[in-house]
Design a protein around this motif. Structure first.
Motif, short mmCIF file in Angstrom:
data_model
loop_
_atom_site.label_atom_id
_atom_site.label_comp_id
_atom_site.label_asym_id
_atom_site.label_seq_id
_atom_site.Cartn_x
_atom_site.Cartn_y
_atom_site.Cartn_z
N ALA A 148 21.67 25.84 -4.75
CA ALA A 148 22.08 27.13 -4.18
C ALA A 148 21.00 27.79 -3.35
O ALA A 148 21.21 28.90 -2.84
CB ALA A 148 22.51 28.08 -5.30
N ASP A 149 19.82 27.14 -3.22
CA ASP A 149 18.71 27.72 -2.46
C ASP A 149 18.38 29.12 -2.94
O ASP A 149 18.25 30.06 -2.15
CB ASP A 149 19.03 27.74 -0.96
N ARG A 150 18.22 29.24 -4.25
CA ARG A 150 17.90 30.54 -4.85
C ARG A 150 16.89 30.37 -5.97
O ARG A 150 16.76 29.30 -6.56
CB ARG A 150 19.16 31.21 -5.41
N VAL A 151 16.20 31.47 -6.25
CA VAL A 151 15.40 31.61 -7.47
C VAL A 151 16.11 32.64 -8.33
O VAL A 151 16.55 33.68 -7.84
CB VAL A 151 13.96 32.05 -7.15
N ASP A 197 0.86 38.23 -10.84
CA ASP A 197 2.04 39.08 -10.75
C ASP A 197 3.17 38.43 -9.96
O ASP A 197 4.02 39.12 -9.41
CB ASP A 197 1.68 40.42 -10.11
N SER A 198 3.19 37.09 -9.91
CA SER A 198 4.20 36.41 -9.10
C SER A 198 4.55 35.06 -9.72
O SER A 198 3.94 34.61 -10.68
CB SER A 198 3.68 36.21 -7.67
N MET A 199 5.57 34.43 -9.12
CA MET A 199 5.99 33.09 -9.49
C MET A 199 5.83 32.18 -8.28
O MET A 199 6.08 32.59 -7.14
CB MET A 199 7.45 33.08 -9.95
N TRP A 200 5.40 30.95 -8.54
CA TRP A 200 5.24 29.95 -7.48
C TRP A 200 6.20 28.81 -7.75
O TRP A 200 6.40 28.40 -8.90
CB TRP A 200 3.81 29.45 -7.45
N PHE A 201 6.79 28.24 -6.69
CA PHE A 201 7.77 27.18 -6.88
C PHE A 201 7.70 26.19 -5.72
O PHE A 201 7.28 26.54 -4.61
CB PHE A 201 9.18 27.76 -7.01
N THR A 202 8.09 24.96 -6.00
CA THR A 202 8.12 23.93 -4.96
C THR A 202 9.47 23.96 -4.25
O THR A 202 10.50 24.18 -4.86
CB THR A 202 7.87 22.54 -5.56
N MET A 203 9.42 23.71 -2.94
CA MET A 203 10.62 23.60 -2.12
C MET A 203 10.67 22.16 -1.64
O MET A 203 10.13 21.81 -0.59
CB MET A 203 10.58 24.61 -0.98
N ASN A 204 11.29 21.31 -2.44
CA ASN A 204 11.19 19.87 -2.29
C ASN A 204 11.63 19.37 -0.92
O ASN A 204 10.98 18.53 -0.31
CB ASN A 204 12.01 19.20 -3.40
N GLN A 205 12.74 19.87 -0.40
CA GLN A 205 13.26 19.39 0.87
C GLN A 205 12.82 20.25 2.06
O GLN A 205 13.09 19.89 3.21
CB GLN A 205 14.78 19.31 0.81
N ALA A 206 12.15 21.35 1.80
CA ALA A 206 11.63 22.18 2.88
C ALA A 206 10.15 21.92 3.13
O ALA A 206 9.56 22.51 4.04
CB ALA A 206 11.83 23.67 2.57
N LEU A 246 16.64 32.14 -0.93
CA LEU A 246 15.46 31.69 -0.21
C LEU A 246 15.68 31.87 1.30
O LEU A 246 16.82 31.89 1.78
CB LEU A 246 15.18 30.23 -0.50
N PRO A 247 14.59 31.95 2.06
CA PRO A 247 14.73 32.06 3.52
C PRO A 247 14.98 30.72 4.20
O PRO A 247 14.94 30.63 5.43
CB PRO A 247 13.37 32.64 3.94
N ARG A 248 15.24 29.67 3.43
CA ARG A 248 15.53 28.34 3.97
C ARG A 248 16.82 27.82 3.34
O ARG A 248 17.11 28.14 2.17
CB ARG A 248 14.40 27.35 3.66
N THR A 249 17.54 27.00 4.05
CA THR A 249 18.70 26.33 3.49
C THR A 249 18.37 24.86 3.26
O THR A 249 17.56 24.28 4.00
CB THR A 249 19.93 26.43 4.42
#
Length: 311
Positions: A119-122, A151-160, A136-139
């Motif tokens: 769904a391209d969301r967190v 004070d934040s979360m970090w995540f991988t964007m596998n296909q971006a 997310l700002p990417r599809t």
């Protein structure tokens, strides 16, 4: 390579698929069995136990929650689950259908944050089950693993081909990776605030420092398919080589140690620091493996790449 320093503990049959694991609040190892729809528990030296969910739910990543329970994603069931150390399970439906929740981690705000691969969301779920979702700002980004830092979360964007950051206000920042089509998956944050991530398609481990600098460390075996990553108390990054049947470690100065796993084709996935201070990894072929501490190391001689991003 180091001498053999790995012990394996069978926890299921080969079809059940141990996938991710964490040390629970009760001092036991808790792990997901992605193919059989179960949550397992192991106290080293004792027999493993498990709790059955819907067989087709696909429990994937598991973490400690702020409420003394374990929280996990159900990739195929499209739900977030919670299990207490006593084995009581609660499940939370998500607003977006067929969203494919995958990574999950406790945030600095007392909630659980997770990725929605399809769904391209967190997403964010509170301990009472209230859910919010942030696009997310990417599809087609396929957000995968997620970790907390400050004070934040970090995540991988596998296909971006990028690392994302989301603040507690929902604002998202994207950090592009220097290597094209690196396909980052696993992610973890060290005690110094550095973000470590595994580039499964490039055979590299990446590090993003708090000042925005990205360094990519090429592994000796570029076909190893590094998958998951965690950090220990010293700030060393530990990672699984899904395609190389090994577990490795990497320090910030580029020193790597690799450990062959005793069983060929064991498919190591998740990795965590265990209750005994050793590193543990989930082997999809039916076991958890313990990596004993060692001081033998091999320094990387391959080329590393650096890029500075705006923090």
């Amino acid at each position: 390579m180091t001498p053999r320093t790995v012990e394996e503990y069978p926890v299921s049959d080969r079809e059940s698929g141990p996938y991710a694991l964490t040390t629970g609040p009760d001092g036991a190892l808790w792990f997901t069995l992605v193919h059989s729809g179960r949550i397992g528990r192991l106290v080293p030296g004792q027999e493993p136990t498990s709790h059955q969910l819907a067989p087709d739910s696909g429990p994937t990543v598991i973490c400690n929650g702020p409420d003394g329970a374990l929280w996990f994603t159900q990739y195929r069931g499209h739900r977030i689950g919670r299990i207490t150390p006593a084995g009581q399970v609660t499940e939370f439906a998500l607003p977006t259908a067929e969203c494919g929740p995958f990574g999950i981690a406790a945030g600095p705000d007392g909630a659980l944050w997770f990725t929605e691969t399809a769904a391209d969301r967190v997403g964010r779920v509170t301990t009472d089950g209230s859910v919010a979702e942030y696009p997310l700002p990417r599809t087609g980004a396929f957000p995968s693993m997620i970790a907390a830092a400050g004070d934040s979360m970090w995540f991988t964007m596998n296909q971006a081909n990028a690392i994302g950051r989301i603040g507690m206000d929902g604002r998202i920042t994207v950090h592009e990776l220097p290597t094209e089509a690196a396909a980052p998956v696993g992610i973890a944050v060290g005690p110094d605030g550095s973000v470590w991530f595994a580039e499964i398609a490039a055979g590299q481990i990446g590090r993003l420092t708090p000042d925005g600098r990205i360094t990519e460390y090429a592994l000796p075996d570029r076909s190893a398919k590094p998958h998951a990553v965690t950090t220990d108390a010293d700030g060393t990054a530990w990672f699984t080589e899904w395609g190389g049947n090994r577990v490795g470690s990497l320090t910030s100065d580029g020193t790597v140690t690799v450990h062959d796993l005793p069983t060929s084709g064991s498919e190591p996935h998740g990795i965590t620091v265990g209750p005994d201070g050793a590193l543990w990894t989930a082997l999809e072929t039916g076991a958890l493996a313990r990596i004993k501490p060692t001081t033998t190391r091999t320094t990387l001689a391959t080329k590393n790449t650096e890029q500075r991003n705006t923090p």
